[in-house]
Motif scaffolding. Structure first.
Motif, short mmCIF file in Angstrom:
data_model
loop_
_atom_site.label_atom_id
_atom_site.label_comp_id
_atom_site.label_asym_id
_atom_site.label_seq_id
_atom_site.Cartn_x
_atom_site.Cartn_y
_atom_site.Cartn_z
N ALA A 54 0.82 -1.21 0.00
CA ALA A 54 0.00 0.00 0.00
C ALA A 54 0.86 1.26 0.00
CB ALA A 54 -0.93 0.01 1.21
N THR A 69 1.44 8.45 9.41
CA THR A 69 0.63 7.41 10.05
C THR A 69 1.00 7.29 11.53
OG1 THR A 69 0.49 6.24 7.95
CG2 THR A 69 -0.06 5.00 9.93
N TYR A 146 -4.20 0.14 10.42
CA TYR A 146 -5.00 0.35 9.21
C TYR A 146 -5.89 1.59 9.35
CZ TYR A 146 -3.94 -4.09 6.84
OH TYR A 146 -3.33 -5.12 6.20
N TYR A 149 -3.78 4.69 8.92
CA TYR A 149 -3.31 4.90 7.55
C TYR A 149 -4.47 5.26 6.62
CZ TYR A 149 -0.95 4.09 3.11
OH TYR A 149 -0.44 4.23 1.85
N TYR A 150 -5.51 4.44 6.63
CA TYR A 150 -6.62 4.66 5.71
C TYR A 150 -7.60 5.72 6.20
CZ TYR A 150 -4.95 0.76 2.98
OH TYR A 150 -4.17 -0.05 2.20
N HIS A 155 -5.61 8.70 1.11
CA HIS A 155 -5.58 7.27 0.78
C HIS A 155 -6.94 6.74 0.34
CE1 HIS A 155 -2.15 7.56 3.81
NE2 HIS A 155 -1.62 7.49 2.62
N TRP A 156 -7.95 7.57 0.37
CA TRP A 156 -9.29 7.12 0.04
C TRP A 156 -9.44 6.80 -1.44
CZ3 TRP A 156 -12.50 11.25 3.11
CH2 TRP A 156 -12.31 11.03 4.48
N LEU A 159 -8.91 3.30 -2.43
CA LEU A 159 -9.98 2.40 -2.01
C LEU A 159 -11.29 2.67 -2.75
CD1 LEU A 159 -9.41 2.67 1.84
CD2 LEU A 159 -8.75 0.78 0.37
#
Length: 167
Positions: A54, A69, A146, A149-150, A155-156, A159
């Motif tokens: 990732a 993060t 997670y 980070y997400y 970072h969206w 996804l």
């Protein structure tokens, strides 16, 4: 866990038990105290393994993502219930200690000295362990890392997530 790791873990646990219960109680109480250097050491070692694939390929971009993060984790930890904070602090402190790390991971060397493949194998062993405590450590770390980070909006897109819009 292979035979060698099992034997080394048994030796480490036996040595720890031979130190006496009074010393173990003091050590256990100290392991609940937050230590940011231990947290940083463990996060620096486990984040690249857990986020393998990732993270960007560029080392400087990956380092920037890891630092953001870690900052997000440090900002979020005070909002967790006290018991979860203590459990995470204890896990970070145990993984930073040589004897307890040997019992938890089967490795004498520190986590940053392990290769990414060894760190992934360690996490997979915790996930598949018959000990509920190791499974709890894996799932707690995974959800925390997670989420940190997400949870960052940059970072969206990877996804295909769009934030809900409120009126």
């Amino acid at each position: 866990m292979d035979r060698r790791q099992f034997i080394l873990s048994g030796i480490a646990l036996g040595a720890a038990a031979s130190l006496g219960t009074g010393l173990a109680i003091v050590g256990w109480q100290q392991s609940l105290a937050p230590d940011s250097s231990n947290r940083d050491l463990v996060l620096s070692a486990l984040l690249p393994a857990l986020l393998y694939g990732a993270l960007p390929q560029d080392a400087t971009l990956a380092s920037t993502e890891l630092n953001r993060t870690k900052t997000a984790i440090n900002d979020f930890l005070p909002f967790l219930p006290l018991r979860q904070q203590q459990e995470l602090n204890q896990l970070f402190n145990l993984l930073a200690n040589r004897i307890s790390r040997l019992g938890l991971s089967g490795h004498l060397s520190s986590l940053p000295q392990l290769s990414i493949a060894q760190r992934l194998q360690l996490l997979n062993q915790w996930r598949d362990s018959y000990l509920a405590l190791l499974q709890q450590a894996y799932h707690g770390l995974r959800e925390l890392l997670y989420g940190a980070y997400y949870g960052q909006s940059e970072h969206w897109q990877a996804l295909a997530y769009t934030a809900p819009r409120f009126r």
